[in-house]
Design an enzyme around this catalytic site. Structure first.
Site, PDB file in Angstrom:
ATOM      1  N   SER A 538      42.233  46.490  34.983  1.00  0.00           N
ATOM      2  CA  SER A 538      43.058  46.656  33.844  1.00  0.00           C
ATOM      3  C   SER A 538      43.305  48.373  33.747  1.00  0.00           C
ATOM      4  O   SER A 538      43.812  48.827  34.716  1.00  0.00           O
ATOM      5  CB  SER A 538      42.259  46.189  32.522  1.00  0.00           C
ATOM      6  OG  SER A 538      43.102  45.940  31.569  1.00  0.00           O
ATOM      7  N   ASP A 624      49.465  36.839  32.522  1.00  0.00           N
ATOM      8  CA  ASP A 624      48.645  37.853  32.107  1.00  0.00           C
ATOM      9  C   ASP A 624      49.416  38.492  30.972  1.00  0.00           C
ATOM     10  O   ASP A 624      50.510  39.029  31.262  1.00  0.00           O
ATOM     11  CB  ASP A 624      48.066  38.952  33.026  1.00  0.00           C
ATOM     12  CG  ASP A 624      47.306  40.211  32.203  1.00  0.00           C
ATOM     13  OD1 ASP A 624      47.296  40.197  31.024  1.00  0.00           O
ATOM     14  OD2 ASP A 624      46.666  40.774  33.215  1.00  0.00           O
ATOM     15  N   HIS A 658      44.421  37.313  31.859  1.00  0.00           N
ATOM     16  CA  HIS A 658      43.950  38.664  32.034  1.00  0.00           C
ATOM     17  C   HIS A 658      42.603  38.786  32.616  1.00  0.00           C
ATOM     18  O   HIS A 658      42.180  39.319  33.491  1.00  0.00           O
ATOM     19  CB  HIS A 658      43.995  39.643  30.849  1.00  0.00           C
ATOM     20  CG  HIS A 658      43.596  41.088  30.983  1.00  0.00           C
ATOM     21  ND1 HIS A 658      44.600  41.826  31.832  1.00  0.00           N
ATOM     22  CD2 HIS A 658      42.832  41.793  30.435  1.00  0.00           C
ATOM     23  CE1 HIS A 658      44.186  43.019  31.802  1.00  0.00           C
ATOM     24  NE2 HIS A 658      42.835  43.256  30.969  1.00  0.00           N
TER      25      HIS A 658
END
Length: 686
Positions: A538, A624, A658
């Site tokens: 991320s 995501d 995600h």
């Protein structure tokens, strides 16, 4: 490595003009998710990655079995008491998802938990395996039992896009009621009488911006909008105070908070503002019986704790004043005491504030560890439930007896296969950054490992999120093969307090990247590390892309998971989810030329050049909603076109979000895939 030719992404020049600067983006076409060409390209990349790693299949299976064989597959959590029930979750061998359960309480002491055995009188609330059915992805966003224990509000998602459908289950009959509300976000809260459930929904940019009240037994079309946040920088959420006397509606940006409260026994009443928002002031509230507790940062960078009257919650009187060496993280108010979760010297801690005695802190024996309150729903209790772990100590659940001031171990995660913490060592080291700042490093290694050794160096460094020293079963497969594992506690995270965060954001963001490189060089200089594989996800994926540009020669490989590598293009587009909110984290390059130039100087996609890069593995997910799949897809395409070195691999989960794949066996296989690539890239004998 396979000799197959990697896919070539077509170039479709697209101009971006900002602040007089024209940039050509050859791969912007990949942002169109539903274009058959985009899907075909991602599938071609998956096929290439599969063939390029085909020689690792036996190792992947071996690593998967190691993770599986060390995990107690049929297990139970320590039950948590609430209003006459003990709540817990359990897993069963061969099943992907957990099962939420409860049993009637027979006193204050948790029932004895035996591995592989359900508790007598068990009532199953939610079985994730039944709910998931044949879907490739499944997650639960909300699970909240009504105060009388009769109803369960829960929400489910089957795509990974973090948009859930809320349902209400009658726990007396075990059947779902007709109530069904699509498109909600995480969280929610019951009214005191269990007639109403409050939940949040999102806007077109997928920002949680509305709070609604649903009356059980009515149509979702009749739900009442109780609050709408019009400032695009703010998210909203709703929950309960620990006492459950108050509904708490919070609105927050990256730097500012505003809280509203409503008596939980008056669900049709009006929420009242605790204190109007003031830019740069963050605060949270909890109810402590005859007063409120306020944790805030007004003129207190590391936060201070204040009290406030019930009838004037905006009138704050200091209780724990600000300290430059201690960051107050959270508070939990109980009937006879308050618990403060804090951070000092890069470690977390617990402070107890009894109502009628002097405050004190709980001590822990290891040099590095992580501790936090966990599972304390009862307001009137003489015990504090804690979660504790370190890099050698598996996750452990303690009850702290407030009267005897003693820690009682209730359960430590079982690690099968003869795991002995004494076989491993953990260390705290300090690297020196380019500006002289000392950067903490947490290190774990198996005793007797020859040094320097191949190393996985993990980092994040954004949003004041801290990567604390913790245990991992999967990591043992690396340590037992002679690896060092290290965490770089770089600026931009929160490990050393709020200033640590402030010194790694906005126009100081590059400190995050140079800190990480300084840590890598320290590990080499001090003979810890030979080949270093960098890993992050991320915003930590942004870190991976940035350090690959900054010092590619330092790293033997890079693993970037759901990486935020096209940061400038994303933050320039206010129509995208999260962008406006993120301006308080990165700056606003759309309206500020200086921010634009600064971000352009470090964002990974913009700065790929023809140097020799290490091998890179980028892992992403098609659904995501936090970091779009096209960011790593564009990055890998540009690396292939411009850079030397590699190889550069892209793996896209086509049915995930995600957090990657949702089932535990699926996630273990994904981790085994990543670990096999790390071992192969570091040239470690299998």
């Amino acid at each position: 490595m396979s000799s197959q030719t990697p896919p070539t992404a077509k170039k479709v020049p697209s101009d971006r003009v900002h602040h007089g600067d024209t940039v050509v983006d050859d791969y912007a076409w990949l942002t169109v998710k539903d274009d058959p060409e985009t899907v075909a390209y991602l599938e071609a990349e998956n096929a290439y990655t599969q063939q390029a790693t085909a020689h690792l299949k036996p190792l992947q299976e071996k690593l998967f079995q190691e993770i599986k064989d060390r995990t107690l597959e049929t297990d139970l959590s320590v039950p948590t008491r609430k209003r006459g029930w003990w709540y817990y979750s359990r897993t069963e061998e061969g099943k992907q998802y957990g099962i939420q359960c409860r049993v009637a309480a027979q006193g204050e002491t948790p029932p004895e938990v035996k591995a592989g055995e359900a508790l007598p009188g068990e009532e199953i609330l939610l079985d994730g395996n039944e709910l998931a059915g044949d879907n490739d992805f499944f997650s639960i966003g909300t699970s909240a039992v009504s105060p009388d224990g009769a109803l369960l509000a829960y929400s489910v998602n089957f795509t990974g896009d973090e948009r859930f459908t809320l349902k209400v289950k009658d726990l007396t009959t075990g059947e779902d009621l007709p109530d069904e509300i699509p498109g909600i976000f995480y969280g929610g809260a019951w009214s005191a009488d269990g007639t109403a459930f409050f939940y949040t929904t999102v806007d077109d940019a997928w920002r949680p911006n509305q709070v609604h009240r649903h009356t059980v037994g009515t149509s979702a079309e009749d739900d009442l909008l109780v609050h709408e946040e019009t400032d695009e920088r703010f998210w909203v959420g709703v929950g309960l105070s620990r006492s459950e006397h108050y509904l708490v509606l919070s609105a927050g940006s990256k730097i500012t908070s505003e809280v509203r409260i409503l008596e939980a026994d008056d669900p049709t009443g009006e929420f009242r503002v605790v204190r109007p928002r003031e830019t740069g002031v963050e605060y949270g509230i909890d109810h402590a019986g005859d007063h409120f507790l306020i944790l805030h940062n007004q003129n207190a960078e590391n936060f201070e704790l204040a009290t406030a009257p019930l009838d004037d919650p905006g009138n704050w009187t200091p209780l724990i004043e600000h300290r430059t060496d201690t960051r107050l993280l959270d508070i939990d108010a109980f009937q006879d005491h308050t618990v403060v979760h804090f951070r000092r010297d890069g470690l977390t801690g617990i402070r107890i504030l009894p109502r009628d005695a002097e405050p004190y802190e709980i001590s822990f024996p290891e040099p590095i560890y992580d501790v936090a309150p966990a599972g304390n729903p009862e307001f009137g209790t003489g015990r504090l439930r804690l979660g504790y772990t370190s890099m050698v100590t598996p996750p452990s659940v303690f009850d702290y007896d407030l009267q005897a001031r003693e820690l009682v171990l209730l359960k430590q995660k079982v690690v099968l296969g003869g795991y002995d913490p004494a076989d491993y060592e953990q260390f705290r080291e300090w690297a020196t950054a380019s500006d002289g700042t000392r950067i903490p490093i947490s290190i774990v290694v198996r005793k007797g490992t020859d040094r320097p050794a191949p190393t996985v160096l993990y980092g994040y460094g954004s949003y004041e999120m801290s990567i604390d020293p913790s245990f991992s079963i999967a990591r043992l497969s690396l340590l037992d093969r002679g690896f060092v594992f290290a965490i770089a506690h770089i600026r931009g995270g929160g490990e050393m307090g709020r200033r640590w965060y402030e010194d790694g954001k906005f126009q100081k963001k590059k400190n995050t990247f140079t800190d990480f490189v300084a840590v890598a060089r320290h590990l080499k200089d001090e003979s810890w590390s030979s080949a270093i594989i960098a890993r992050g996800g991320s915003a930590g994926g942004l870190l991976m892309g940035a350090v690959a540009n900054l010092a590619p020669e330092v790293f033997a490989g890079v693993v970037a998971q759901v990486p935020f590598v096209d940061a400038l293009n994303t933050i320039l587009d206010p129509s995208l989810p999260l962008t406006v909110i993120e301006w308080d984290e990165w700056g606003d390059p759309l309206h500020n030329a200086d921010v634009y130039e600064y971000m352009k100087s470090y964002t990974p996609y913009e700065n790929v050049d023809d140097r020799v890069y290490p091998p890179i593995l980028a892992i992403t997910s098609l659904n995501d909603t936090r970091v779009f799949y096209h960011e790593p897809a564009k990055w890998i395409a540009k690396l292939r076109d411009v850079a030397n070195g590699g190889p550069f691999l892209l793996k896209t989960e086509m049915d995930a979000g995600h957090g990657g794949r949702s089932g535990r066996y699926d996630s273990w296989r994904e981790e085994a895939f990543t670990l096999s690539w790390i071992l192969d890239t570091a040239k470690v004998a299998q």
